[in-house]
Structure formats: C-alpha cells, structure tokens
Design an enzyme around this catalytic site. Structure first.
Site, mmCIF file in Angstrom:
data_model
loop_
_atom_site.group_PDB
_atom_site.id
_atom_site.type_symbol
_atom_site.label_atom_id
_atom_site.label_comp_id
_atom_site.label_asym_id
_atom_site.label_seq_id
_atom_site.Cartn_x
_atom_site.Cartn_y
_atom_site.Cartn_z
ATOM 1 N N TYR A 1 0.845 -1.192 0.000
ATOM 2 C CA TYR A 1 0.000 0.000 0.000
ATOM 3 C C TYR A 1 0.882 1.244 0.000
ATOM 4 C CZ TYR A 1 -4.383 2.491 0.866
ATOM 5 O OH TYR A 1 -5.494 3.288 0.748
ATOM 6 N N VAL B 1 -17.836 -1.027 -0.103
ATOM 7 C CA VAL B 1 -18.117 0.136 -0.951
ATOM 8 C C VAL B 1 -19.334 -0.141 -1.816
ATOM 9 C CG1 VAL B 1 -17.266 1.577 -2.828
ATOM 10 C CG2 VAL B 1 -15.743 0.971 -0.955
ATOM 11 N N ASP C 1 -20.662 -15.605 -9.451
ATOM 12 C CA ASP C 1 -21.573 -16.718 -9.177
ATOM 13 C C ASP C 1 -21.109 -17.422 -7.910
ATOM 14 O OD1 ASP C 1 -23.694 -18.339 -9.471
ATOM 15 O OD2 ASP C 1 -23.048 -19.288 -11.342
ATOM 16 N N TYR D 1 -11.355 1.923 -8.446
ATOM 17 C CA TYR D 1 -10.979 2.306 -7.087
ATOM 18 C C TYR D 1 -10.397 1.131 -6.298
ATOM 19 C CZ TYR D 1 -15.359 0.114 -5.530
ATOM 20 O OH TYR D 1 -16.370 -0.781 -5.265
#
Length: 631
Positions: free
Chosen positions: A353, A455, A476, A541
């Site tokens: 990150y 989100v 699925d 995002y």
C-alpha cells in the site's frame, strides 16, 4: 448481545414486558386467579448463561449478532421444552405430594439458593463500576431495611405512603443513575480509563438512538427455534425452582388477601398454566420462563391492596411498555471502541500500500476511539468524545495511543459503534464517486462490480437515496439466491453476473449507465465498461481480482469512454484538504442518521486473536466486515 447496529438487548427487554402482560392476564383469568404479577424468573439466569457460554466456546459466528440469534433460538427451545415438562407436572397432579412438604422454610431456602447462585453473575457485573454498584447496593439496604417505616406525604390529599418499603429496588436504581449522570456531566470521568468510562458514564449508549419508537414483539422473532434435550434439561434447572417459588407465592398471597388456602386442584391448574406460559415465553423469545413475583407479595402486605383489577391494569401497562422500543433501549448496554480490517490494511501489512506507517509501526487505517485525555492547548476535543481518523496510517489496530488532535475528527456519541468504526474509508469513497466525478440525475444508471463489497453496499444505498438506479455485478456463488435477495433488500435494481450483464441490463429497461465503478479488474472491469453509454466514465478504485485493467480500444475510439482512478485516502483527501475531508465525513454521518446508510455487520475479534481475524477477513463471499475490539 449485539452492540453494533441492531439493538437486540432493547428488543429482548421489550419482549419480556410484553409477555409479562400476557401471562399475568392468563393467570388472573384461568390460572391461580390471585392478585399476582407473573414475570421472567431469575431462576433461569444461570441456565441461560450456561447455554450461551457453551455455544460461545464451541462455535464460531460471522458476527456477535449471529451468535446472539443462534443462542436465543437454542434458549427458546430449552424454555419451551422445560415448560412442556412443567405443564405435564401440573396437569397430571404430580405436584400434589410436593405440597405436603411445602412451608416457609422450604420456600425461603429455595429463594436463598437462587440468590446465592446469581452472585457470580451479578456481582462481577456490578463491580465493572464499583463506585456506582456498591452505592446502589448500599442504597437498596438503606431503603429496604432502615427507611422502610418512613412515610412520605403524597400530594392532593392522598395521605402518606411508605415508598421506601414499596419501591426499594427502583428507587436505588434511579438514585444511583441520577448521581452517575451528575458525575458524568461534571467531567469527573473525563480522565478515567476507557473501561471505567464505558461502565460508569451515562452518555455512552447508542442503542436509544438506534431503536425505533415502537416495535411489535412477534412469535419466532429470532428465527427458527432449535429444540434439544441438552437445552431442555438445562432450562429445567431453572423451571423447577421457579415452580417452587410460585407455590410459595400462591399461599402467601391467599393469606394476605384473606382468600381460602389454595386447594391442590387450583395449584395444579396454576402450575400447568405456568408451564404453558413458559412455552409462550419461549415462542416469543424472552430467554426465560415465567414465575409469580415475590416482590408483589411484599407490596400487598404493605398496602393491603390485593385486587385482581389492579393486576389486570398492571398487565395492560406491561403490554404497552413492551410495544415501546425506546423504553427497552434505556436499559441497553454501552458501546466500546473498535477497528475494522480493510483490504488496504492487509496491503499495508504486505508492504504493497502506498501509505505506510513509520517503522516500527502499527497497522490500521480506520476505526473509532474514545478520547481519554487532551493536552492543555487542544480545542474542539474533550475527554469522552468519540473520534475517527482524519489522517491516514495512524495505526488503529491498538487499544490506546497518543496522537495529534488535528489527525482525528469528532463524531456524535450516539452514532452506532459499527457505523463509526467503518466511517472513514468505504462510505466517503462511495459518496464521492457518486457526487464528484459525473453529474448524475435521478433516474440515471450506475453499474458496478464487487457489489457485495463494503463500498458496493454503500453505493447501492446512497444511489437509492439519490433516486439513481444500480446494476450490480457479483461472482456466481453457491448462495446466489440469498446474495441477490440481500442486495435487493438493500436497494439494488439489477443483480447479475459478468456473463449475463448485457442481457439482464437490456431486459431491465434501464438506460445505459453513465458511470461504471470497478474494484475487481480484469474481464469484469471490461464487461462493465462495454455497457456504458457513449461518453460514459469508468472509475477504478480497487483491484481485488489482482488482474490488470485493459481498456478495449474500441470503447476509447468509438464511444469516447473515460477511464480514471479514485483513491479517497491518499488522493482526494490530500487534494481537498482537512476541512473538506471533515465536511465529507459529517455528510456521511448525516446519511447514517437519516437512515440512508445501514452499518455493516461486524465479526469481532480481540487483538490477541489477530491471526484468526486476518483469516476471517480473507474468506470468500462474506457479508460482514471483520473488526478488532479491545480486550
């Protein structure tokens, strides 16, 4: 009890009052026919705790709420089973030999044993805040033993009443809570530890705000009831002492009101009906059977009032209180701080990150905490405030820390704890993408993949509040129908798979989407791009699928599709600045308070079980978030 959204404890309390009204009326009409209140029995407390402890030790659940529901269904089955046995005991007359051995010493010993058995449960809870718990005990002794003869003048020429002898318990509770309220508003607890504040302050509960005003308790409200011999026999350990307590109350009440000694036939009928009432309590889900209340005997002895009409009115009052959910919420427990686990947290630990804490560091970008103490130059925050991170990479996977006040944002104390803990990343991401990228009007369509993500859920709810339509792509899965029903209940218009997206969108009659939201990548990202209208915008995002994004060339040339990214923490927040970021969080809080956003379900783990928490956060098709809570 669940503390992260739905006020389960408040609903249980209301159910108890509602059932009390029903069973009291039934006994007055067809049972003992004595002026007695019948209510939940303390004898069931330890058997209920035993069942709950066994379930907690042997089974794992996605959230505390799921564990609560499972436990309630198991306890319901035990209460029903023990009630049927009690019904059989009364109907067959097996209880008749017991009457010959019944006397004041027998009943007093039974009640004494019950009280001593509750010591470990009650005293440990009281000592969570000893300054109030011990004061309440002292007040109870003072009112019931030393002030019982004091008569207080009543207004309007009603004479005088020995209210300390009549209401020692409720007066001690009200007095101690009033003193606790004074201590809270005076700021005496502001510098106390989080544990002390959670147990002693009177302004920490979010349940009152989260509860509706009215709610009708209905049969089977906790789901399909689970019957087992183990739970039945456990609850029978509460049903039999409760039966003995009722027998003593029958004879005491009859003596006080001048009625004949209850004959064996009436006693058997009353015990049989008590068993039937326990079955009703189990069906409604009170977590307890019922019994005649001994405190009622003392009140009749003092007032010399033993009217069945008065008891009928009391039963109606109990029914009415059971319908007012806010009343039950007053008794509900108070929230604690917690920190959820997000994909960005996992990426931070992995070193992938972009925002990393200084080493040695603590992971965690999101969470809610309680201010314990502030510096002399800090303004806008005070001890007891609930705060969420305004800056990134603050390291929320901890129980305490020292931080800059500017890095945190105050939120309302009555905001549900699950909503506050998950406030700063997913909800503002969804809100920003719906408001700040494309000008959307009511009736416009938004398509997204990863719709079951946090989100994705917020996009669905906010879009519905804004009058937008959503087309939601999910993988699925074995529980497809359940997932579809869950998203539709949230407000989704279309739920489909990547392969069926084009056909299902056409069949829906919705206009082509203006905005596509991608958190998966790969072929799923391409699929939602292909259904955009000309000039549409495709926003990435996230990359949960770990597959690269490859925009089809034809979409760029012939449909003029715009592809762009969005990052709330290190992108939008840095460009907008702290003031705009704080305003966005306040806007999200407003949506929560207006009911537009429902806090996610949380599966809670103490920090010491971090390995289990990380494993749970990686599970496929989960419909909850994982969060750390203080130990």
């Amino acid at each position: 009890m669940h503390r992260s959204g739905v006020p389960d404890l408040a609903y249980v309390i209301c159910t108890v009052f509602f059932v009390d009204g029903i069973v009291t009326s039934l006994q007055l009409i067809a049972g003992d026919r004595l002026p007695l209140i019948h209510s939940a029995a303390f004898a069931y407390v330890n058997p209920t705790l035993a069942v709950a402890a066994h379930i907690k030790a042997t089974q794992a659940f996605a959230s505390e709420h799921e564990r609560f529901l499972y436990t309630m269904r198991e306890v319901q089955g035990g209460v029903i089973g023990s009630g049927l046995i009690l019904l059989l005991v009364g109907a067959t007359g097996i209880v008749r030999p017991l009457l010959r051995a019944l006397g004041p010493i027998t009943v007093a010993a039974n009640i004494g044993v019950l009280g001593l058995a509750l010591y470990s449960s009650g005293f440990s809870g009281m000592m969570a805040c000893p300054q109030l718990g011990l004061m309440q005990m002292a007040l109870l002794i003072l009112f019931s033993q030393y002030l019982k003869g004091v008569a207080i003048p009543l207004p309007c020429k009603f004479g005088r009443a020995r209210i300390f002898e009549l209401f020692p318990v409720i007066l001690s509770i009200l007095t101690s809570w009033f003193i606790a309220w004074i201590i809270t508003i005076s700021g005496a607890y502001d510098s106390a530890s989080p544990e002390v504040q959670a147990a002693c302050r009177t302004d920490q509960s979010h349940v009152l705000a989260a509860s509706p005003w009215f709610r009708f308790p209905y049969l089977g409200q906790w789901g399909p009831i689970s019957m087992s011999w183990a739970s039945t026999l456990t609850m029978l350990a509460g049903a039999l002492p409760a039966c003995v307590e009722s027998l003593g109350d029958y004879f005491a009440a009859a003596g006080i009101v001048g009625a004949p000694v209850p004959p064996p036939g009436l006693v058997c009928r009353a015990i049989a009906l008590q068993g039937a009432c326990c079955v009703l309590a189990g069906l409604w889900g009170t977590a307890s059977g019922t019994t005649a209340i001994s405190e009622n005997i003392a009140a009749m002895a003092i007032t010399r009032v033993g009217s069945r009409h008065v008891m009928h009115m009391a039963a109606l009052c109990a029914l009415a209180m059971g319908l007012v959910a806010k009343f039950g919420a007053l008794f509900a427990s108070m929230p604690n701080a917690m920190a959820p686990i997000n994909p960005s947290d996992i990426n931070t630990v992995q070193g992938k990150y972009p925002l990393q804490p200084s080493l040695p560091g603590v992971p965690g970008h999101e969470g809610v905490g309680k201010v314990v103490k502030v510096g002399s130059k800090v303004s806008g925050l005070s001890a007891g405030d609930h705060v969420v991170p305004l800056a990134s990479a603050l390291g929320t996977w901890r129980s305490a820390g020292v931080f800059r006040a500017a890095d945190w944002h105050k939120v309302p104390r009555d905001l549900p704890i699950a909503a506050a803990a998950t406030l700063t990343i997913n909800p503002p991401t969804a809100l920003c993408m719906l408001e700040a990228i494309v000008q959307l009007q009511p009736g416009d369509t938004v398509v997204q993949n990863g719709a079951t993500s946090a989100v994705g859920q917020h996009v669905i709810q906010l879009a519905m509040a804004k009058g937008l339509k959503t087309v939601n792509v999910i993988r699925d899965r074995p529980d497809w129908e359940a997932a579809v029903s869950w998203l539709r209940a949230m407000g989704a218009d279309v739920v489909t798979t990547e392969q069926k997206l084009k056909a299902d969108l056409a069949a829906s009659g919705l206009p082509a989407p203006k905005l596509a939201l991608n958190c998966v990548g790969g072929s799923s990202a391409a699929a939602i791009a292909k259904v955009l209208q000309a000039g549409g915008t495709h926003v990435t995002y996230g990359a949960m699928g770990m597959q690269p994004l490859a925009p089809p060339t034809a979409l760029l040339i012939f449909k003029d599709i715009t592809f762009r990214g969005f990052w709330i923490s290190g992108g939008w927040a840095k460009r907008a600045g702290p003031a705009a970021h704080a305003a966005l969080l306040d806007k999200v809080v407003g949506h929560i308070q207006q009911g537009h956003l429902t806090p996610p379900k949380l599966q809670e783990f103490p920090l010491a079980r971090f390995s289990e928490a990380l494993e749970a956060s990686s599970a496929a098709h989960k419909q909850h978030k994982v969060a750390f809570v203080p130990e």
